[in-house]
Scaffold this motif. Structure first.
Motif, PDB file in Angstrom:
ATOM      1  N   ALA A 166       0.475  -0.304   0.380  1.00 32.93           N
ATOM      2  CA  ALA A 166       0.074  -0.307   0.099  1.00 32.93           C
ATOM      3  C   ALA A 166       1.149   1.346  -0.372  1.00 32.93           C
ATOM      4  O   ALA A 166       0.498   2.140  -0.427  1.00 32.93           O
ATOM      5  CB  ALA A 166      -0.510  -0.220   0.976  1.00 32.93           C
TER       6      ALA A 166
ATOM      7  N   PHE B  14      -5.648   5.184   3.640  1.00 37.24           N
ATOM      8  CA  PHE B  14      -5.672   4.173   2.511  1.00 37.24           C
ATOM      9  C   PHE B  14      -5.323   2.493   2.614  1.00 37.24           C
ATOM     10  O   PHE B  14      -5.975   2.004   1.864  1.00 37.24           O
ATOM     11  CB  PHE B  14      -5.047   5.132   1.665  1.00 37.24           C
ATOM     12  N   ARG B  15      -3.833   2.336   2.955  1.00 34.68           N
ATOM     13  CA  ARG B  15      -4.104   1.186   4.035  1.00 34.68           C
ATOM     14  C   ARG B  15      -4.495   0.534   4.370  1.00 34.68           C
ATOM     15  O   ARG B  15      -4.122  -0.952   4.171  1.00 34.68           O
ATOM     16  CB  ARG B  15      -2.540   1.722   4.521  1.00 34.68           C
TER      17      ARG B  15
ATOM     18  N   GLN C 173      -2.779  -2.017 -10.022  1.00 34.32           N
ATOM     19  CA  GLN C 173      -2.435  -0.334  -9.948  1.00 34.32           C
ATOM     20  C   GLN C 173      -2.783   0.189  -9.791  1.00 34.32           C
ATOM     21  O   GLN C 173      -2.715   0.956  -9.219  1.00 34.32           O
ATOM     22  CB  GLN C 173      -0.607  -0.513 -10.354  1.00 34.32           C
TER      23      GLN C 173
ATOM     24  N   LEU D  45       2.125   1.961  -3.819  1.00 34.94           N
ATOM     25  CA  LEU D  45       0.638   2.703  -4.315  1.00 34.94           C
ATOM     26  C   LEU D  45       0.718   4.149  -3.690  1.00 34.94           C
ATOM     27  O   LEU D  45       0.837   5.149  -4.658  1.00 34.94           O
ATOM     28  CB  LEU D  45      -0.487   1.797  -4.218  1.00 34.94           C
ATOM     29  N   TRP D  46       1.243   4.385  -2.746  1.00 27.52           N
ATOM     30  CA  TRP D  46       0.424   5.916  -2.264  1.00 27.52           C
ATOM     31  C   TRP D  46       1.230   6.341  -2.036  1.00 27.52           C
ATOM     32  O   TRP D  46       1.008   8.128  -3.166  1.00 27.52           O
ATOM     33  CB  TRP D  46       0.497   6.110  -0.271  1.00 27.52           C
TER      34      TRP D  46
ATOM     35  N   LEU E 269      -8.911   9.469   1.520  1.00 27.24           N
ATOM     36  CA  LEU E 269      -8.241   9.308   2.548  1.00 27.24           C
ATOM     37  C   LEU E 269      -7.095   9.140   2.709  1.00 27.24           C
ATOM     38  O   LEU E 269      -6.312   9.982   1.682  1.00 27.24           O
ATOM     39  CB  LEU E 269      -7.834   8.121   1.254  1.00 27.24           C
ATOM     40  N   ASP E 270      -6.621   9.627   3.486  1.00 30.51           N
ATOM     41  CA  ASP E 270      -5.398  10.421   4.813  1.00 30.51           C
ATOM     42  C   ASP E 270      -4.479   8.564   4.249  1.00 30.51           C
ATOM     43  O   ASP E 270      -5.294   7.422   3.717  1.00 30.51           O
ATOM     44  CB  ASP E 270      -4.637  10.323   5.718  1.00 30.51           C
ATOM     45  N   GLU E 271      -2.951   8.402   4.696  1.00 29.42           N
ATOM     46  CA  GLU E 271      -2.874   7.718   3.833  1.00 29.42           C
ATOM     47  C   GLU E 271      -2.792   5.999   4.913  1.00 29.42           C
ATOM     48  O   GLU E 271      -2.626   5.013   4.576  1.00 29.42           O
ATOM     49  CB  GLU E 271      -0.555   7.923   4.491  1.00 29.42           C
TER      50      GLU E 271
ATOM     51  N   ARG F 176     -15.669   1.029  -1.769  1.00 32.10           N
ATOM     52  CA  ARG F 176     -15.469  -0.197  -3.051  1.00 32.10           C
ATOM     53  C   ARG F 176     -16.010  -0.486  -4.241  1.00 32.10           C
ATOM     54  O   ARG F 176     -15.172  -0.893  -5.031  1.00 32.10           O
ATOM     55  CB  ARG F 176     -16.043  -1.504  -1.766  1.00 32.10           C
TER      56      ARG F 176
ATOM     57  N   TYR G  22      -6.062   1.451  -7.746  1.00 30.95           N
ATOM     58  CA  TYR G  22      -6.387   2.274  -7.494  1.00 30.95           C
ATOM     59  C   TYR G  22      -5.817   3.917  -7.018  1.00 30.95           C
ATOM     60  O   TYR G  22      -5.799   4.752  -6.488  1.00 30.95           O
ATOM     61  CB  TYR G  22      -4.996   1.701  -5.819  1.00 30.95           C
ATOM     62  N   LEU G  23      -4.732   4.012  -7.870  1.00 36.73           N
ATOM     63  CA  LEU G  23      -4.174   5.308  -8.704  1.00 36.73           C
ATOM     64  C   LEU G  23      -4.863   6.411  -8.640  1.00 36.73           C
ATOM     65  O   LEU G  23      -5.344   7.399  -8.596  1.00 36.73           O
ATOM     66  CB  LEU G  23      -2.742   5.267  -9.160  1.00 36.73           C
TER      67      LEU G  23
ATOM     68  N   TYR H 159      -6.608  -0.838   1.736  1.00 36.24           N
ATOM     69  CA  TYR H 159      -6.010  -1.751   0.409  1.00 36.24           C
ATOM     70  C   TYR H 159      -6.130  -3.551   1.294  1.00 36.24           C
ATOM     71  O   TYR H 159      -5.939  -3.995   0.223  1.00 36.24           O
ATOM     72  CB  TYR H 159      -4.831  -1.415   0.383  1.00 36.24           C
ATOM     73  N   GLU H 160      -6.032  -2.642   2.359  1.00 34.26           N
ATOM     74  CA  GLU H 160      -5.651  -4.687   2.817  1.00 34.26           C
ATOM     75  C   GLU H 160      -7.036  -4.960   2.508  1.00 34.26           C
ATOM     76  O   GLU H 160      -7.362  -6.685   2.937  1.00 34.26           O
ATOM     77  CB  GLU H 160      -5.036  -4.331   5.072  1.00 34.26           C
TER      78      GLU H 160
ATOM     79  N   ARG I 173       0.847  13.015  -8.868  1.00 29.61           N
ATOM     80  CA  ARG I 173       0.077  14.154  -7.816  1.00 29.61           C
ATOM     81  C   ARG I 173       0.587  15.220  -8.623  1.00 29.61           C
ATOM     82  O   ARG I 173       0.560  16.924  -8.855  1.00 29.61           O
ATOM     83  CB  ARG I 173      -0.669  14.304  -6.874  1.00 29.61           C
TER      84      ARG I 173
ATOM     85  N   ALA J  63      -7.442  -5.113  -0.939  1.00 30.56           N
ATOM     86  CA  ALA J  63      -6.632  -5.437  -2.441  1.00 30.56           C
ATOM     87  C   ALA J  63      -6.684  -6.895  -2.964  1.00 30.56           C
ATOM     88  O   ALA J  63      -6.672  -6.952  -4.604  1.00 30.56           O
ATOM     89  CB  ALA J  63      -5.121  -5.325  -2.030  1.00 30.56           C
TER      90      ALA J  63
ATOM     91  N   LEU K 276      -7.090   7.335  -5.446  1.00 31.56           N
ATOM     92  CA  LEU K 276      -6.234   7.972  -5.184  1.00 31.56           C
ATOM     93  C   LEU K 276      -6.894   9.545  -5.672  1.00 31.56           C
ATOM     94  O   LEU K 276      -6.173  10.242  -5.050  1.00 31.56           O
ATOM     95  CB  LEU K 276      -5.345   7.568  -5.044  1.00 31.56           C
ATOM     96  N   ARG K 277      -6.855   9.124  -6.778  1.00 31.59           N
ATOM     97  CA  ARG K 277      -6.706  11.252  -8.572  1.00 31.59           C
ATOM     98  C   ARG K 277      -8.160  11.546  -8.105  1.00 31.59           C
ATOM     99  O   ARG K 277      -8.223  12.751  -8.372  1.00 31.59           O
ATOM    100  CB  ARG K 277      -5.423  10.625  -8.914  1.00 31.59           C
TER     101      ARG K 277
END
Lengths: 165, 187
Positions: A64, B26-27, B56, A67-68, B21-23, B76, B59-60, B30-31, A75, B34, B63-64
């Protein structure tokens, strides 16, 4: 299992989704025993879920964090592009306008430039081959050539600036 | 812990969905998602390599996207929608793409797999390999993910009524490929 062959199909799938089999002797278990469509749905749903569970370990999942980080890079890249695009376009437009203005001013204001252009154009025809058309200074082949080049190159430069990654 | 158990646990915990989402969030997301997404992509695209890439990219893009999600499920579904669109774009050219031979090989037995289920898994895998990507996606979402018609519609960009019809056809095709008939027009 087909569509609305049995109205309880959704219930059967939903039960399977959380990994629960109907309790022995329950009403749903009795229904499954007596309804071939739902029994088939339950079997297929179980096969799909087993396939899902079985497929998972094959995957090479990136972390993860990776990817972040990639998303952050994207960005930043996009922000940089968005910030510099208008500047690049404006610079190009200004440059083209400056060149055209400089050429026009030089031709109009400086007698020396006129002389030079005249000498340069000595070998070339004195006017463009359109009878009755008087374009003044633009009628001079050298100026006309420069203006044409600017008009052709300006859109090309803008297109290049916009398409650049 | 199996994928289903993780899903069930996540739902039971009613994970709150932040608009952005913060990091750490997101983690955690993702868990939770994924492996299920990878399974979906590998079985609908027919290629483990494609599934790696598509996962990949999905998810990218998630996030965008900057969408304010109402819930974990909403996020989801959106993720699966992105993945579906990417997979369909990738497979636009051939109408069907059989799974590679090694993918069709009989699946390994899990600890709780009775022989009948194992055989049916192999049959299902083979049948999916002969179906169109959209049909695979529908069946997978319906059976493996247990999604409702509305949820499938959100993922595939189809109205629920349309899902009902398309799913009916996909199921009929699956039955035919499994040698279980299904030529009738029952609805």
């Amino acid at each position: 299992m087909i569509g609305a062959r049995c109205p309880r199909e959704a219930e059967v799938i939903r039960r399977g989704r959380v990994g629960r089999r109907p309790d022995e002797g329950s009403e749903l278990a009795d229904h499954l025993a007596s309804c071939p469509a739902c029994a088939e749905t339950a079997a297929l749903a179980a096969a799909f879920r087993a396939e899902r569970e079985g497929a998972c370990p094959e995957g090479h999942l990136p972390s993860a964090g990776l990817l972040w980080w990639k998303a952050e890079l994207r960005r930043r890249h996009e922000r940089a592009r968005a910030a510099t695009h208008p500047i690049v376009v404006a610079c190009l437009a200004a440059l083209v306008a400056l060149l055209i203005a400089a050429a026009g001013l030089a031709a109009r204001m400086a007698p020396e430039a006129r002389g030079l252009l005249g000498r340069l154009a000595g070998a070339a025809p004195r006017s463009i081959p359109f009878p009755g058309l008087d374009l003044g200074l633009l009628g001079h082949p050298a100026i006309l050539l420069a203006a044409t080049a600017a008009l052709v190159l300006a859109p090309v430069a803008v297109v290049l600036a916009l398409s650049r990654d | 812990m199996t994928v289903s158990e993780v899903d069930t646990l996540a739902r039971a915990m009613a994970v709150p969905a932040a608009a952005a989402l913060d990091e750490d969030a997101f983690r955690a997301f993702y868990e939770r998602t994924a492996r299920g997404l990878w399974a979906y992509l590998s079985r609908t695209s027919g290629s483990a390599e494609a599934a790696d890439d598509l996962l990949q990219e999905s998810y990218l893009r998630l996030l965008r996207c900057g969408v304010a999600f109402e819930s974990e499920d909403h996020r989801r579904h959106y993720l699966f929608r992105i993945a579906t669109n990417l997979a369909l774009d990738r497979r636009r050219r051939p109408a069907t793409l059989p799974l590679p031979e090694h993918e069709i090989a009989p699946p390994a037995a899990g600890p709780g797999d009775p022989a009948g289920l194992l055989a049916l898994r192999a049959d299902v895998r083979r049948a999916l390999g002969r179906m169109k990507p959209r049909e695979r996606a529908m069946l997978w979402l319906a059976y493996a993910e247990g999604s409702s018609h509305e949820e499938i519609g959100r993922v595939l960009g189809v109205r629920a009524a349309g899902v009902r019809v398309l799913l009916f056809r996909a199921k009929r095709r699956l039955r035919q490929l499994l040698g279980r008939g299904g030529g009738g027009r029952q609805r």
